[in-house]
Write a protein that holds these residues in place. Structure first.
Motif, PDB file in Angstrom:
ATOM      1  N   LEU A 195     -46.296 -50.822  85.477  1.00 44.05           N
ATOM      2  CA  LEU A 195     -47.073 -51.929  86.383  1.00 44.05           C
ATOM      3  C   LEU A 195     -46.212 -53.012  86.472  1.00 44.05           C
ATOM      4  O   LEU A 195     -46.589 -53.876  87.217  1.00 44.05           O
ATOM      5  N   LEU A 196     -45.024 -53.061  86.003  1.00 46.81           N
ATOM      6  CA  LEU A 196     -43.932 -54.002  86.574  1.00 46.81           C
ATOM      7  C   LEU A 196     -42.912 -53.429  87.489  1.00 46.81           C
ATOM      8  O   LEU A 196     -42.077 -54.270  87.568  1.00 46.81           O
ATOM      9  N   SER A 197     -43.068 -52.263  87.921  1.00 48.59           N
ATOM     10  CA  SER A 197     -41.817 -51.573  88.540  1.00 48.59           C
ATOM     11  C   SER A 197     -41.699 -52.262  90.209  1.00 48.59           C
ATOM     12  O   SER A 197     -40.479 -52.150  90.524  1.00 48.59           O
TER      13      SER A 197
ATOM     14  N   ILE B 225     -46.694 -50.101  77.260  1.00 45.56           N
ATOM     15  CA  ILE B 225     -46.196 -49.698  76.321  1.00 45.56           C
ATOM     16  C   ILE B 225     -46.206 -47.914  76.186  1.00 45.56           C
ATOM     17  O   ILE B 225     -45.044 -47.322  75.985  1.00 45.56           O
ATOM     18  N   PRO B 226     -47.374 -47.338  76.200  1.00 47.93           N
ATOM     19  CA  PRO B 226     -47.402 -45.898  76.261  1.00 47.93           C
ATOM     20  C   PRO B 226     -46.869 -45.491  77.447  1.00 47.93           C
ATOM     21  O   PRO B 226     -46.223 -44.232  77.416  1.00 47.93           O
ATOM     22  N   ILE B 227     -46.403 -45.951  78.440  1.00 54.67           N
ATOM     23  CA  ILE B 227     -45.895 -45.521  79.849  1.00 54.67           C
ATOM     24  C   ILE B 227     -44.512 -45.144  79.588  1.00 54.67           C
ATOM     25  O   ILE B 227     -43.783 -44.382  79.765  1.00 54.67           O
TER      26      ILE B 227
ATOM     27  N   LYS C 260     -53.792 -44.000  79.499  1.00 58.58           N
ATOM     28  CA  LYS C 260     -55.211 -43.983  80.097  1.00 58.58           C
ATOM     29  C   LYS C 260     -56.535 -44.467  79.149  1.00 58.58           C
ATOM     30  O   LYS C 260     -57.494 -44.986  79.890  1.00 58.58           O
ATOM     31  N   ARG C 261     -56.220 -44.876  78.005  1.00 55.27           N
ATOM     32  CA  ARG C 261     -57.127 -45.478  77.146  1.00 55.27           C
ATOM     33  C   ARG C 261     -57.242 -46.887  77.400  1.00 55.27           C
ATOM     34  O   ARG C 261     -58.019 -47.706  77.093  1.00 55.27           O
ATOM     35  N   THR C 262     -56.100 -47.662  77.961  1.00 57.21           N
ATOM     36  CA  THR C 262     -56.147 -49.099  78.136  1.00 57.21           C
ATOM     37  C   THR C 262     -56.826 -49.388  79.094  1.00 57.21           C
ATOM     38  O   THR C 262     -57.112 -48.710  80.256  1.00 57.21           O
TER      39      THR C 262
ATOM     40  N   PHE D  55     -50.785 -61.119  81.846  1.00 52.08           N
ATOM     41  CA  PHE D  55     -49.616 -60.500  81.719  1.00 52.08           C
ATOM     42  C   PHE D  55     -49.626 -59.676  80.491  1.00 52.08           C
ATOM     43  O   PHE D  55     -48.714 -58.566  80.271  1.00 52.08           O
ATOM     44  N   ASP D  56     -49.957 -60.248  79.227  1.00 47.46           N
ATOM     45  CA  ASP D  56     -49.882 -59.701  77.950  1.00 47.46           C
ATOM     46  C   ASP D  56     -50.588 -58.241  78.173  1.00 47.46           C
ATOM     47  O   ASP D  56     -50.223 -57.517  77.476  1.00 47.46           O
ATOM     48  N   GLU D  57     -51.760 -58.291  78.698  1.00 47.70           N
ATOM     49  CA  GLU D  57     -52.426 -56.918  79.249  1.00 47.70           C
ATOM     50  C   GLU D  57     -51.677 -55.775  79.773  1.00 47.70           C
ATOM     51  O   GLU D  57     -51.552 -54.532  79.357  1.00 47.70           O
ATOM     52  N   ILE D  58     -50.847 -56.469  80.828  1.00 50.44           N
ATOM     53  CA  ILE D  58     -49.823 -55.553  81.522  1.00 50.44           C
ATOM     54  C   ILE D  58     -48.882 -54.945  80.466  1.00 50.44           C
ATOM     55  O   ILE D  58     -48.742 -53.872  80.503  1.00 50.44           O
TER      56      ILE D  58
END
Length: 223
Positions: A209-211, A138-140, A165-167, A130-133
């Motif tokens: 990613l949580l939409s 954040i940049p989105i 994109k770098r994540t 979840f923390d990765e998501i």
């Protein structure tokens, strides 16, 4: 109908058809059991304890409630609290659920994770994932906020998208690549029309990613 634990016990112990197509409203204080209710004998239970035991021991797989709405859901952010356990049990016997909160995160992402885990325990099982998501989002979100700000330049929006994109999670995301291609098709800040900003902001909302489970409306967006 405003109900307390005694009312719900009466309703759920009888004919379930009685409360079909009715809205039942209950407060956490009036429904919350004691912390040690599972250790009590039947003759020691108060009404809120009885309600939890009734729900926990229910064998019928059919949901009791069509929709569970939890207002001020940040009050269940602590997964060790009695109210968290209580709301989780209500969720288990509800077909659908909606959580409402102006402050879903108090101090850390774990606060939000604990609430989402009640809503969808299959999707939200691991706090590290979840923390990765959250990190990838954040940049989105930054790009989306930049788009709705007419003072932000094209180069800033591009930087946010390339950061996304770098994540690791979004490195192979086709939706992010498509968004970058759209932005790169513009030649200057003058091409950032209101229509383009609005359409791309909508695209970014869908790329979040949580939409599929989380919707955010901020006061400044509706003023």
């Amino acid at each position: 109908n405003v109900v307390d634990a005694n009312d719900l016990n009466h309703i759920l112990s009888g004919d379930n058809q009685v409360f079909k197509e009715r809205t039942l409203i209950g407060g956490i204080q009036s429904l919350r059991p004691r912390r040690d209710w599972r250790d009590k004998n039947d003759n020691e239970l108060i009404e809120a304890d009885k309600l939890m035991r009734l729900i926990e021991n229910r064998e019928n797989p059919e949901p009791l409630f069509d929709l569970l709405i939890v207002d001020e859901s940040h009050h269940v952010r602590n997964d060790e609290s009695v109210q968290h356990d209580m709301v989780r049990m209500f969720r288990n016997v509800s077909d659908q659920a909606v959580f409402l909160s102006a402050t879903p995160i108090h101090l850390k992402s774990q606060d939000l994770f604990n609430q989402l885990q009640i809503l969808d325990p299959e999707q939200f099982q691991n706090i590290e994932e979840f923390d990765e998501i959250i990190t990838a989002n954040i940049p989105i979100q930054s790009a989306r906020d930049a788009l709705i700000n007419p003072k932000v330049k094209l180069s800033d929006i591009k930087n946010h998208l390339y950061e996304a994109k770098r994540t690791p999670i979004l490195s192979n995301s086709r939706s992010i690549v498509t968004l970058i291609e759209k932005v790169n098709s513009l030649k200057s800040d003058r091409d950032l029309s209101y229509k383009f900003r609005s359409e791309l902001a909508s695209d970014l909302e869908r790329a979040n990613l949580l939409s599929n489970i989380l919707t955010r409306t901020r006061r400044k967006d509706v003023q």
